[in-house]
Design a protein around this motif. Structure first.
Motif, PDB file in Angstrom:
ATOM      1  N   ASN A 275       0.659   7.594  -4.248  1.00 57.28           N
ATOM      2  CA  ASN A 275       1.340   6.378  -3.805  1.00 57.28           C
ATOM      3  C   ASN A 275       0.957   6.092  -2.360  1.00 57.28           C
ATOM      4  O   ASN A 275       1.254   6.870  -1.464  1.00 57.28           O
ATOM      5  CB  ASN A 275       2.859   6.559  -3.946  1.00 57.28           C
ATOM      6  N   LEU A 276       0.302   4.967  -2.148  1.00 56.81           N
ATOM      7  CA  LEU A 276      -0.216   4.640  -0.820  1.00 56.81           C
ATOM      8  C   LEU A 276       0.890   4.594   0.230  1.00 56.81           C
ATOM      9  O   LEU A 276       0.721   5.095   1.345  1.00 56.81           O
ATOM     10  CB  LEU A 276      -0.946   3.293  -0.877  1.00 56.81           C
ATOM     11  N   GLU A 277       2.045   4.003  -0.115  1.00 57.10           N
ATOM     12  CA  GLU A 277       3.115   3.835   0.862  1.00 57.10           C
ATOM     13  C   GLU A 277       3.788   5.154   1.216  1.00 57.10           C
ATOM     14  O   GLU A 277       4.397   5.272   2.275  1.00 57.10           O
ATOM     15  CB  GLU A 277       4.150   2.849   0.328  1.00 57.10           C
ATOM     16  N   ASP A 278       3.703   6.141   0.338  1.00 60.37           N
ATOM     17  CA  ASP A 278       4.354   7.428   0.596  1.00 60.37           C
ATOM     18  C   ASP A 278       3.380   8.527   1.016  1.00 60.37           C
ATOM     19  O   ASP A 278       3.787   9.664   1.233  1.00 60.37           O
ATOM     20  CB  ASP A 278       5.121   7.885  -0.660  1.00 60.37           C
ATOM     21  N   VAL A 309      -6.476   6.676  -0.778  1.00 60.53           N
ATOM     22  CA  VAL A 309      -7.555   5.802  -0.343  1.00 60.53           C
ATOM     23  C   VAL A 309      -7.013   4.390  -0.172  1.00 60.53           C
ATOM     24  O   VAL A 309      -6.420   3.823  -1.095  1.00 60.53           O
ATOM     25  CB  VAL A 309      -8.727   5.798  -1.344  1.00 60.53           C
ATOM     26  N   GLY A 310      -7.207   3.843   1.028  1.00 61.60           N
ATOM     27  CA  GLY A 310      -6.794   2.471   1.310  1.00 61.60           C
ATOM     28  C   GLY A 310      -8.002   1.605   1.576  1.00 61.60           C
ATOM     29  O   GLY A 310      -9.150   2.060   1.509  1.00 61.60           O
ATOM     30  N   ALA A 311      -7.732   0.339   1.884  1.00 63.11           N
ATOM     31  CA  ALA A 311      -8.830  -0.590   2.131  1.00 63.11           C
ATOM     32  C   ALA A 311      -8.349  -1.763   2.960  1.00 63.11           C
ATOM     33  O   ALA A 311      -7.152  -2.070   3.007  1.00 63.11           O
ATOM     34  CB  ALA A 311      -9.416  -1.090   0.809  1.00 63.11           C
ATOM     35  N   SER A 312      -9.294  -2.411   3.611  1.00 60.44           N
ATOM     36  CA  SER A 312      -8.987  -3.643   4.339  1.00 60.44           C
ATOM     37  C   SER A 312      -9.039  -4.816   3.370  1.00 60.44           C
ATOM     38  O   SER A 312      -9.553  -4.708   2.246  1.00 60.44           O
ATOM     39  CB  SER A 312     -10.002  -3.865   5.459  1.00 60.44           C
ATOM     40  N   TYR A 323      -6.640  -4.508  -5.471  1.00 59.47           N
ATOM     41  CA  TYR A 323      -5.674  -4.971  -4.472  1.00 59.47           C
ATOM     42  C   TYR A 323      -4.618  -3.915  -4.152  1.00 59.47           C
ATOM     43  O   TYR A 323      -4.093  -3.874  -3.034  1.00 59.47           O
ATOM     44  CB  TYR A 323      -4.997  -6.254  -4.963  1.00 59.47           C
ATOM     45  N   SER A 324      -4.280  -3.058  -5.123  1.00 62.20           N
ATOM     46  CA  SER A 324      -3.237  -2.054  -4.891  1.00 62.20           C
ATOM     47  C   SER A 324      -3.564  -1.118  -3.739  1.00 62.20           C
ATOM     48  O   SER A 324      -2.687  -0.420  -3.231  1.00 62.20           O
ATOM     49  CB  SER A 324      -2.995  -1.228  -6.167  1.00 62.20           C
ATOM     50  N   HIS A 325      -4.828  -1.112  -3.287  1.00 64.97           N
ATOM     51  CA  HIS A 325      -5.241  -0.256  -2.171  1.00 64.97           C
ATOM     52  C   HIS A 325      -5.215  -0.987  -0.828  1.00 64.97           C
ATOM     53  O   HIS A 325      -5.453  -0.367   0.207  1.00 64.97           O
ATOM     54  CB  HIS A 325      -6.661   0.274  -2.408  1.00 64.97           C
ATOM     55  N   GLN A 326      -4.906  -2.280  -0.837  1.00 67.50           N
ATOM     56  CA  GLN A 326      -5.019  -3.072   0.391  1.00 67.50           C
ATOM     57  C   GLN A 326      -3.908  -2.763   1.378  1.00 67.50           C
ATOM     58  O   GLN A 326      -2.729  -2.770   1.048  1.00 67.50           O
ATOM     59  CB  GLN A 326      -4.998  -4.566   0.059  1.00 67.50           C
ATOM     60  N   GLN A 329      -1.251  -7.185   6.437  1.00 66.44           N
ATOM     61  CA  GLN A 329      -0.188  -8.189   6.356  1.00 66.44           C
ATOM     62  C   GLN A 329       0.003  -8.703   4.940  1.00 66.44           C
ATOM     63  O   GLN A 329       1.123  -8.935   4.495  1.00 66.44           O
ATOM     64  CB  GLN A 329      -0.501  -9.355   7.296  1.00 66.44           C
ATOM     65  N   THR A 330      -1.095  -8.925   4.208  1.00 65.76           N
ATOM     66  CA  THR A 330      -0.996  -9.414   2.836  1.00 65.76           C
ATOM     67  C   THR A 330      -1.121  -8.291   1.820  1.00 65.76           C
ATOM     68  O   THR A 330      -1.220  -8.551   0.623  1.00 65.76           O
ATOM     69  CB  THR A 330      -2.084 -10.474   2.575  1.00 65.76           C
ATOM     70  N   GLY A 331      -1.109  -7.056   2.292  1.00 66.28           N
ATOM     71  CA  GLY A 331      -1.138  -5.902   1.407  1.00 66.28           C
ATOM     72  C   GLY A 331       0.071  -5.016   1.639  1.00 66.28           C
ATOM     73  O   GLY A 331       1.179  -5.508   1.778  1.00 66.28           O
ATOM     74  N   LYS A 332      -0.156  -3.721   1.722  1.00 69.51           N
ATOM     75  CA  LYS A 332       0.938  -2.775   1.920  1.00 69.51           C
ATOM     76  C   LYS A 332       1.038  -2.378   3.390  1.00 69.51           C
ATOM     77  O   LYS A 332       0.036  -2.272   4.097  1.00 69.51           O
ATOM     78  CB  LYS A 332       0.724  -1.532   1.056  1.00 69.51           C
ATOM     79  N   THR A 333       2.264  -2.154   3.811  1.00 69.41           N
ATOM     80  CA  THR A 333       2.518  -1.626   5.147  1.00 69.41           C
ATOM     81  C   THR A 333       2.706  -0.121   5.018  1.00 69.41           C
ATOM     82  O   THR A 333       3.535   0.332   4.230  1.00 69.41           O
ATOM     83  CB  THR A 333       3.775  -2.256   5.761  1.00 69.41           C
ATOM     84  N   VAL A 334       1.948   0.648   5.767  1.00 60.08           N
ATOM     85  CA  VAL A 334       1.984   2.100   5.651  1.00 60.08           C
ATOM     86  C   VAL A 334       2.255   2.721   7.014  1.00 60.08           C
ATOM     87  O   VAL A 334       1.988   2.119   8.054  1.00 60.08           O
ATOM     88  CB  VAL A 334       0.660   2.643   5.068  1.00 60.08           C
ATOM     89  N   ALA A 335       2.771   3.930   6.990  1.00 64.27           N
ATOM     90  CA  ALA A 335       3.025   4.656   8.238  1.00 64.27           C
ATOM     91  C   ALA A 335       2.836   6.151   7.983  1.00 64.27           C
ATOM     92  O   ALA A 335       3.774   6.939   8.102  1.00 64.27           O
ATOM     93  CB  ALA A 335       4.432   4.378   8.754  1.00 64.27           C
TER      94      ALA A 335
END
Length: 401
Positions: A275-278, A309-312, A323-326, A329-335
């Motif tokens: 899970n990209l956000e977690d 793995v994320g992406a611009s 898109y689920s990897h983006q 602002q128009t994708g996911k916010t991650v920290a």
């Protein structure tokens, strides 16, 4: 002056800036002869008045009388989204932000639940800082009917009059919050990345990116209550969980509700491998990779690090990765704890989605790339030399051939 029941434009005050035209969600305002004009389709939402820099918009007094005074509204509420029996990850973040706002206002923090009662959910809400929990109880609400949920929450909000109501900017929050704001004829600021209380006015400062992320807009809801906002996941810090916390649970049974939706089929979302956000570590690639096949290089690095793995947006728009990897602002916010940006220049839209990461490592051959301004560590070099070198070193450390 406009017709009865519509806001009035004070011609001597209007500067023709057009801010109200852009703020109107239904296109009821146009410019004519350098001045704003409001037509009969206006629904009195108040958005134009909130953004007018010269105070040139006045609402009918009879409409103001329908709105309870701001002093009559108390407490900060958080919508506690529950998915498949589990508290959504954004809720602790909202409770952390809500706790800070409530303390500044000298008010209490309440959480609202619309799914079937679960004791473990209550315990989590109290553990993350809620002073009280509201449990909405109705069969249509439990079944997930969004129209019924919106109607029930409007009944509860009208009765209890919270000052602030926060939602996560999730699929559910983005669907539910506008329905409620429209029914209550109050303002709603979407995708906030910051929330503050103005010490003088005690108004909620709702901060979000605007104009493609090139500026940060500060939005106030001066005349309507409650002040409502959706908050992007992963931009607020969740508070430390306190397992021994407790508080009152209020049960609310709404008046008769008419369901607006019929459940035809239930489709469970596919669970991603990571899970990209977690994720604690994210390796993201951008246009600098040059070819979709080169994402295999990042995937190998990610496997060795136990990363996602994320992406611009540029990489996603090019069709190189779903898109689920983006991230952005128009994708996911991650920290995550570590964010590795490979071949990403660092446009503001991307930075909005990852600049809260604990450690940022940037790899780019352009020494002037904006990504280096937010990077903790920067590597100026060819990614096709740097990334393979990192992979070789990691394999050596792990004894992998």
């Amino acid at each position: 002056m406009e017709g009865k029941g519509r806001p009035a434009i004070l011609k001597e005050e209007c500067t023709g800036c057009g801010a109200c035209v852009e703020a109107c969600p239904i296109g009821a305002i146009r410019m004519h002869g350098g001045l704003a004009q409001i037509d009969e389709s206006c629904n009195l939402c108040g958005g134009c008045r909130d953004v007018c820099p010269s105070g040139a918009i006045r609402f009918p007094e009879e409409d103001r009388e329908k709105q309870p005074a701001a002093a009559e509204h108390h407490h900060v509420w958080v919508f506690a989204e529950v998915r498949q029996g589990k508290l959504a990850s954004v809720v602790p973040e909202l409770l952390g932000a809500g706790r800070r706002l409530a303390d500044q206002l000298g008010e209490s923090l309440h959480a609202v639940v619309v799914t079937a009662p679960r004791e473990e959910i209550y315990q989590q809400l109290f553990g993350y800082g809620a002073d009280a929990v509201w449990q909405v109880e109705h069969e249509l609400v439990f079944e997930g009917d969004e129209m019924a949920r919106a109607a029930a929450l409007c009944q509860l909000i009208r009765r209890e009059r919270p000052a602030v109501v926060l939602f996560g900017a999730t699929a559910m929050g983005r669907s539910l919050a506008p329905r409620i704001a429209t029914r209550l004829k109050t303002g709603l600021t979407a995708d906030c990345t910051g929330l503050e209380i103005d010490p003088e006015t005690r108004l909620l400062r709702q901060i979000r990116p605007a104009f493609g992320g090139n500026i940060m807009a500060e939005i106030l809801t001066k005349y309507r209550r409650p002040q409502m906002a959706t908050v992007r996941p992963r931009v607020m810090k969740a508070p430390r969980f306190r397992p021994d916390s407790s508080g009152p649970i209020h049960h609310f049974v709404p008046a008769e509700l008419d369901g607006g939706l019929t459940l035809e089929e239930l489709v469970l979302e596919e669970v991603e491998t990571v899970n990209l956000e977690d994720a604690d570590i994210i390796v993201s690639g951008g246009r600098g990779l040059g070819d979709p096949r080169n994402f295999a290089l990042l995937e190998e690095l990610a496997r060795l690090l136990g990363a996602a793995v994320g992406a611009s947006r540029a990489a996603v728009d090019s069709g190189w990765i779903p898109y689920s990897h983006q991230v952005g602002q128009t994708g996911k916010t991650v920290a995550p704890k570590v964010y590795i940006a490979v071949g990403i220049s660092g446009a503001i839209q991307h930075l909005v989605g990852m600049q809260s990461s604990d450690v940022i490592v940037a790899i780019n051959k352009n020494p002037d790339a904006p990504i280096f301004k937010v990077a903790t560590y920067g590597i100026v070099g060819d990614l096709f030399e740097v990334v393979p070198a990192l992979i070789r070193q990691l394999k050596k450390m792990r004894g992998v051939t």
